[in-house]
Design a protein around this motif. Structure first.
Motif, mmCIF file in Angstrom:
data_model
loop_
_atom_site.group_PDB
_atom_site.id
_atom_site.type_symbol
_atom_site.label_atom_id
_atom_site.label_comp_id
_atom_site.label_asym_id
_atom_site.label_seq_id
_atom_site.Cartn_x
_atom_site.Cartn_y
_atom_site.Cartn_z
ATOM 1 N N ILE A 195 -8.709 0.911 4.478
ATOM 2 C CA ILE A 195 -8.221 0.056 3.395
ATOM 3 C C ILE A 195 -7.838 -1.320 3.934
ATOM 4 O O ILE A 195 -8.244 -2.349 3.394
ATOM 5 N N LEU A 204 0.863 -1.176 0.000
ATOM 6 C CA LEU A 204 0.000 0.000 0.000
ATOM 7 C C LEU A 204 0.900 1.226 0.000
ATOM 8 O O LEU A 204 1.652 1.449 0.936
ATOM 9 N N ASN A 223 -12.008 0.020 -1.240
ATOM 10 C CA ASN A 223 -11.078 -0.612 -2.163
ATOM 11 C C ASN A 223 -10.551 0.457 -3.115
ATOM 12 O O ASN A 223 -11.171 0.747 -4.126
ATOM 13 N N PRO A 224 -9.409 1.066 -2.767
ATOM 14 C CA PRO A 224 -8.888 2.133 -3.625
ATOM 15 C C PRO A 224 -8.264 1.569 -4.896
ATOM 16 O O PRO A 224 -7.847 0.424 -4.954
ATOM 17 N N SER A 225 -8.235 2.392 -5.911
ATOM 18 C CA SER A 225 -7.547 2.001 -7.138
ATOM 19 C C SER A 225 -7.023 3.266 -7.793
ATOM 20 O O SER A 225 -7.492 4.366 -7.516
ATOM 21 N N GLY A 226 -6.061 3.101 -8.625
ATOM 22 C CA GLY A 226 -5.495 4.252 -9.310
ATOM 23 C C GLY A 226 -4.249 3.860 -10.067
ATOM 24 O O GLY A 226 -3.789 2.730 -9.996
ATOM 25 N N LYS A 227 -3.708 4.803 -10.782
ATOM 26 C CA LYS A 227 -2.485 4.572 -11.542
ATOM 27 C C LYS A 227 -1.396 5.476 -10.992
ATOM 28 O O LYS A 227 -1.641 6.624 -10.641
#
Length: 69
Positions: free
Chosen positions: A49, A33, A55-59
């Motif tokens: 989290i 994380l 539920n995080p998401s990203g680039k």
């Protein structure tokens, strides 16, 4: 870390950094994380989290280096 993996425990690495960081033992981690430039309530967000409430998401805007031993 290796012992936890051998007995079936999960290893989660929480990185609170401001720049990309080299991780040399990522093969022993079940999850990583990455917490970049966190604010005052980041501890609450990290716990949400880890507890599975969100539920995080990203680039990533950069590439994390990987080193093969």
């Amino acid at each position: 870390m290796r012992r936890n993996k051998e007995i079936g425990k999960k290893n989660i690495l929480v990185l609170s950094v401001g720049t990309p960081t080299a991780i040399y033992e990522e093969q022993f981690m079940d999850a990583i994380l990455l917490n970049l430039f966190s604010g005052e309530r980041s501890a609450e967000a990290i716990m949400d989290i880890l507890e599975g409430k969100i539920n995080p998401s990203g680039k990533l805007p950069f590439t994390m280096p990987s080193f093969d031993n």
